[in-house]
Design a protein around this motif. Structure first.
Motif, PDB file in Angstrom:
ATOM      1  N   ASP A   4       3.589  23.918  27.786  1.00  0.00           N
ATOM      2  CA  ASP A   4       2.359  23.818  27.063  1.00  0.00           C
ATOM      3  C   ASP A   4       1.853  25.419  26.786  1.00  0.00           C
ATOM      4  O   ASP A   4       1.566  25.969  27.476  1.00  0.00           O
ATOM      5  N   LEU A 209       2.434  26.026  41.625  1.00  0.00           N
ATOM      6  CA  LEU A 209       3.126  25.962  40.057  1.00  0.00           C
ATOM      7  C   LEU A 209       4.412  25.981  40.163  1.00  0.00           C
ATOM      8  O   LEU A 209       5.268  26.213  41.174  1.00  0.00           O
ATOM      9  N   ASP A 210       5.019  25.476  39.180  1.00  0.00           N
ATOM     10  CA  ASP A 210       6.434  25.298  38.706  1.00  0.00           C
ATOM     11  C   ASP A 210       6.920  26.854  38.354  1.00  0.00           C
ATOM     12  O   ASP A 210       6.698  27.279  37.220  1.00  0.00           O
ATOM     13  N   ASN A 213       8.840  27.571  35.064  1.00  0.00           N
ATOM     14  CA  ASN A 213       8.188  27.531  33.784  1.00  0.00           C
ATOM     15  C   ASN A 213       7.269  28.498  33.188  1.00  0.00           C
ATOM     16  O   ASN A 213       6.079  28.667  33.981  1.00  0.00           O
ATOM     17  N   GLU A 216       3.596  27.938  32.098  1.00  0.00           N
ATOM     18  CA  GLU A 216       3.046  27.700  33.128  1.00  0.00           C
ATOM     19  C   GLU A 216       2.346  28.651  34.020  1.00  0.00           C
ATOM     20  O   GLU A 216       1.183  29.013  34.457  1.00  0.00           O
ATOM     21  N   LYS A 220      -1.396  30.280  33.679  1.00  0.00           N
ATOM     22  CA  LYS A 220      -2.373  30.364  34.738  1.00  0.00           C
ATOM     23  C   LYS A 220      -2.669  31.563  35.246  1.00  0.00           C
ATOM     24  O   LYS A 220      -3.712  31.963  35.688  1.00  0.00           O
TER      25      LYS A 220
END
Length: 658
Positions: A4, A209-210, A213, A216, A220
Motif C-alpha cells: 500500500d 509489522l511485516d 514489506n 509497510e 509506519k
C-alpha cells in the motif's frame, strides 16, 4: 504480500527499491569474496533488508540509528562511501576503527550511526541516553535502536524499555524477529506469542509489522516519527522476518527445516517489491538492469580503492594514546577563603559548582533527586537545577550506565551515582566493554563519571562494604580516582567531570562524615596522576589511598619515632610512579596498604613496579598489607579482623626491623 503506497510519490516509491537493491548486491559480492578467501567473516542480512532500509529512509539524516551486524541497509541508506565500509571490513586504516574492530562494530558521528558491541544489550540503554539528550534539547528528534529476538532475553533490553517508558523518551525499539538466535529457535527463547506483547508490561505502545514489506515499514515509521515529535514516547516494534543464511556464513543453516526456508524465500522483500513495481508500471527490466549495473560499478570501483590501500602497520604510540580522548588539564586555582568541611560536603560542593559550570551536565542515580541520595550528597539539587538534570533512576545500573554513554554521544556530560560501589557489578559490562573501549574503537569520547560510595568500617556487610577498585584499574580506557581528604575530593572530582574520558570515582563511606579539612569555597581543579606526600621521612615509604591513608597516619601518631614518607596516591589510573620510585630510592624500604583483599589488588602491581625499577635500592622485600581473603563480614569483631588496619602496624614494625 500486499503493498500500500498510500500517498507516496512515484520517485519515493522507486527510490526505496534502489535502496533495497544496493545492500543486496553488496552482500552478493561479499559472499563471492568470502568463498575466494578475500573476506574473513560475514554476517548476512539477506531477506531482512526492508527493515533497515525502510527505517533509515524514514528518519532524518541527523537522527541517530543504532544498528546491528545484519543491518547493512542502515549504512548504505546513510550514503556512507562504500570504500570506507569495505576498508572497515578489511581492517584497513581508513575504516572507522583503524583495524581495531571488525564488521559493524563501530560508530560514526558524521553519519549519526552508533554501532553495536558483541554483548548486544547495552546499545538499548545507549539509545535511551541519546534520546534523553534529544528530549533535553527539545529538538523533536527520534532515535532508532535495533536488536534481534535473541537479545530481548537480556536484562539490558528490559532495563532500557523500562527507563524509556518512565522517562517518556522518543526511542523506536526495533526487534528483528528472524526466527533464530544463532541456531536456537524462538520457541526455545521465549513463551509469549509475540515479542511486541512485552510492551504492555512497560506501558509502551507496540506494533507488529511485516518486516519484509518495505512500504509497510517505511510508511509506519514516517507516521510514528511525526507523532513522536509531537508527543515524545518510546515505541516497541516487532518486525516479523527471516534470516535466509547462517548466523554467520560458517555456521550454515542445516538446523532450519527446508520447508521453512522455502516459505520465506517466497516472501523475499526485494523480489516481491520488484514485482509490485513492475505491476504498477514504475519498473521495467531495462531500468532494473541499469540500476544494477550502476550499483555494481560503484561496488567494484570502491572495492578497488580498498584493495589499493596498504595494510595496517602497528604503531605502539598510537595504540596507547588512542585509549583515551586527549584532555588538556586546566589548573584552576582557588581563593584563600576556606571552610572546615567534611568529605561528603566537599563532594557535594564539587557537584553543585560543576552543575553551575556545565549546563550540559546531568546527574543520574537511585533516589538522588528530592531525597538527595543515600548519603544526602545531592540534597537540594532538584530545587537548584531541576529534575531534568537531576534524575532519579529505576534500579537498573547497566542501562543507566549505557544511557550515560548515550548522553555523552549526543553532547552531554553525565554522572552516575552508584548507591553503593558494590552495586556496580550489575553495571559492570557497559563500563568495561562500552565506556572503556569506545574511544579506542572508533574515536568517540565517553564523557561519564561513575561515583562509587565504597569501603568498610561501618558494619554494612558483604553487599555494602566492598572497595572494588581493582575491577577497574585492570581495564585500559578507564581513569580511577580514590581521594582520602576533602580538599583532594573536591578538586579531583571537578577534574573528573571536566575530563571527557570515563572516570570511576571512589568515595569512602566511613570518611564521608569523619574527616574534616579546610577546603576552598570556590571552584578549583587538581591534576590526575600526581600523588600527595602527606608526611616525609627517611626510614620507610608507606603507600596507600582512601581510608588506608588515615590508618597509616593513626599508626604513625602512635609511633613518633618512625620517620616515614607517607604517599597518598589519590589517583590509581593514572598512577604516579615517579613519586613512588623517588621515595623508595630514598628510604630503601616500602610497604603498601590497601583495604581490598591482597590477591590481584592494586598493591600487587605497585609492588611489582618497585621491584622492577628500584630493586637495587631495596634493603628489604616490598611488603603488602590488605584485607583477609574472604568476603567482608557484618559483625564488628569479624569486620575488624577482616580489615588490615591492625595488621598494618605489626607489619610496618617488622619491616623496619628487617
Amino acid at each position: 504480500m500486499i503493498f500500500d503506497r498510500k500517498d507516496l510519490a512515484d520517485n519515493e516509491v522507486l527510490d526505496l527499491y534502489k535502496k533495497l537493491l544496493k545492500p543486496r548486491l553488496i552482500e552478493e559480492k561479499m559472499l563471492i569474496l568470502l568463498r575466494q578467501g578475500k573476506v574473513s567473516k560475514w554476517f548476512s542480512g539477506i531477506g531482512q533488508e526492508a527493515i533497515s532500509v525502510g527505517i533509515t529512509a524514514a528518519l532524518d539524516s541527523d537522527e541517530y540509528i543504532l544498528p546491528m551486524h545484519r543491518n547493512l541497509g542502515v549504512f548504505t541508506g546513510r550514503d556512507i562511501p562504500l570504500h570506507r565500509l569495505f576498508s572497515q571490513w578489511q581492517g584497513k586504516k581508513t575504516g572507522f576503527t583503524k583495524g581495531r574492530d571488525r564488521s559493524f562494530h563501530f560508530g560514526t558521528q558524521e553519519f549519526h550511526i552508533i554501532g553495536m558491541i558483541s554483548h548486544l544489550g547495552p546499545q538499548m540503554g545507549v539509545a535511551d541516553g541519546i534520546a534523553l539528550a534529544n528530549k533535553l534539547k527539545q529538538n523533536g528528534k527520534v532515535t532508532a535502536v535495533f536488536t534481534g529476538e535473541g537479545a530481548t532475553s537480556e536484562g539490558d533490553f528490559h532495563e532500557a524499555l523500562n527507563i524509556a517508558s518512565v522517562w517518556e523518551l522518543p526511542v523506536l525499539f526495533v526487534i528483528e524477529n528472524n526466527g533464530y538466535g544463532l541456531s536456537t529457535p524462538t520457541n526455545e527463547q521465549y513463551r509469549c506469542e509475540n515479542l511486541a506483547d512485552r510492551g504492555v508490561g512497560y506501558g509502551m505502545e507496540s506494533h507488529i509489522l511485516d518486516g519484509n514489506n518495505i512500504l509497510e515499514v517505511y510508511t509506519k515509521i514516517k507516521e510514528l516519527k511525526a507523532s513522536m515529535a509531537e508527543h515524545p514516547r518510546p515505541v516497541l516494534l516487532e518486525f516479523k522476518t527471516f534470516r535466509m543464511r547462517g548466523h554467520e556464513e560458517a555456521s550454515g543453516t542445516k538446523y532450519v527445516p527446508q520447508e521453512l526456508m522455502d516459505m520465506w524465500a517466497e516472501k523475499d522483500p526485494i523480489a516481491n517489491y520488484k514485482a509490485y513495481l513492475q505491476e504498477i508500471g514504475l519498473l521495467t527490466e531495462a531500468l532494473e538492469e541499469s540500476l544494477k549495473a550502476e550499483i555494481k560499478a560503484e561496488i567494484d570501483t570502491h572495492w578497488a580503492i580498498t584493495q589499493a590501500e596498504p595494510e595496517v602497520i602497528a604503531d605502539l604510540n598510537e595504540e596507547l594514546s588512542d585509549m583515551y580522548e586527549p584532555f588538556e588539564f586546566e589548573l584552576i586555582t582557588h581563593s584563600e577563603e576556606k571552610a572546615n568541611i567534611r568529605l561528603v560536603d566537599a563532594i557535594s560542593e564539587s557537584l553543585k559548582q560543576s552543575m553551575e559550570r556545565h549546563e550540559n551536565l546531568v546527574i543520574m542515580g537511585q533516589d538522588i533527586a528530592e531525597y538527595g541520595g543515600a548519603f544526602k550528597i545531592t540534597e537540594g539539587f532538584v530545587d537548584a537545577f531541576g529534575k531534568e538534570r537531576v534524575r532519579n533512576t529505576p534500579i537498573c545500573e547497566s542501562a543507566v550506565v549505557s544511557a550515560a554513554n548515550g548522553l555523552s554521544i549526543n553532547g552531554y556530560k553525565a554522572i552516575v551515582e552508584m548507591q553503593f560501589a558494590d552495586f556496580v557489578s550489575t553495571g559492570f559490562n557497559p563500563i568495561v566493554n562500552l565506556l572503556a573501549k569506545q574511544h579506542y574503537r572508533w574515536n568517540e569520547k565517553s564523557d561519564v563519571v561513575v561515583r562509587m560510595p565504597c569501603g568498610g568500617g561501618t558494619q554494612a556487610g558483604p553487599f555494602h562494604s566492598q572497595t572494588n577498585e581493582a575491577w577497574f584499574t585492570k581495564t585500559p580506557g578507564l581513569k580511577v580516582v580514590y581521594p582520602a581528604f576533602p580538599y583532594d575530593a573536591k578538586g579531583l572530582l571537578n577534574t573528573a567531570i571536566n575530563d571527557p574520558n570515563p572516570v570511576v570515582f571512589f568515595e569512602h563511606k566511613q570518611l564521608y562524615r569523619s574527616v574534616y579539612q579546610e577546603v576552598p569555597k570556590d571552584y578549583y581543579t587538581l591534576p590526575f596522576g600526581q600523588a600527595s606526600l602527606v608526611k616525609t621521612g627517611a626510614q620507610v615509604t608507606i603507600i596507600s589511598f582512601g581510608a588506608g591513608v588515615h590508618w597509616a597516619l593513626e599508626t604513625l601518631s602512635k609511633h613518633p619515632e618512625i620517620s616515614a614518607d607517607l604517599i597518598d596516591l589519590r589517583t590509581l589510573q593514572p598512577l604516579d610512579t615517579e613519586t613512588i620510585f623517588d621515595s623508595v630510592r630514598k628510604t630503601n624500604k616500602a610497604i603498601i596498604l590497601q583495604e581490598d583483599t591482597l590477591f590481584g589488588g592494586v598493591s600487587s602491581d605497585i609492588s611489582s613496579l618497585i621491584m622492577e625499577h628500584c630493586f637495587e635500592y631495596l634493603d628489604a622485600p616490598v611488603k603488602r598489607v590488605g584485607s583477609i581473603e574472604s568476603a567482608i563480614p557484618f559483625v564488628k569483631a569479624l569486620e575488624d579482623q577482616y580489615l588490615p588496619k591492625q595488621r598494618f602496624e605489626t607489619d610496618l614494625l617488622a619491616l623496619l626491623n628487617y
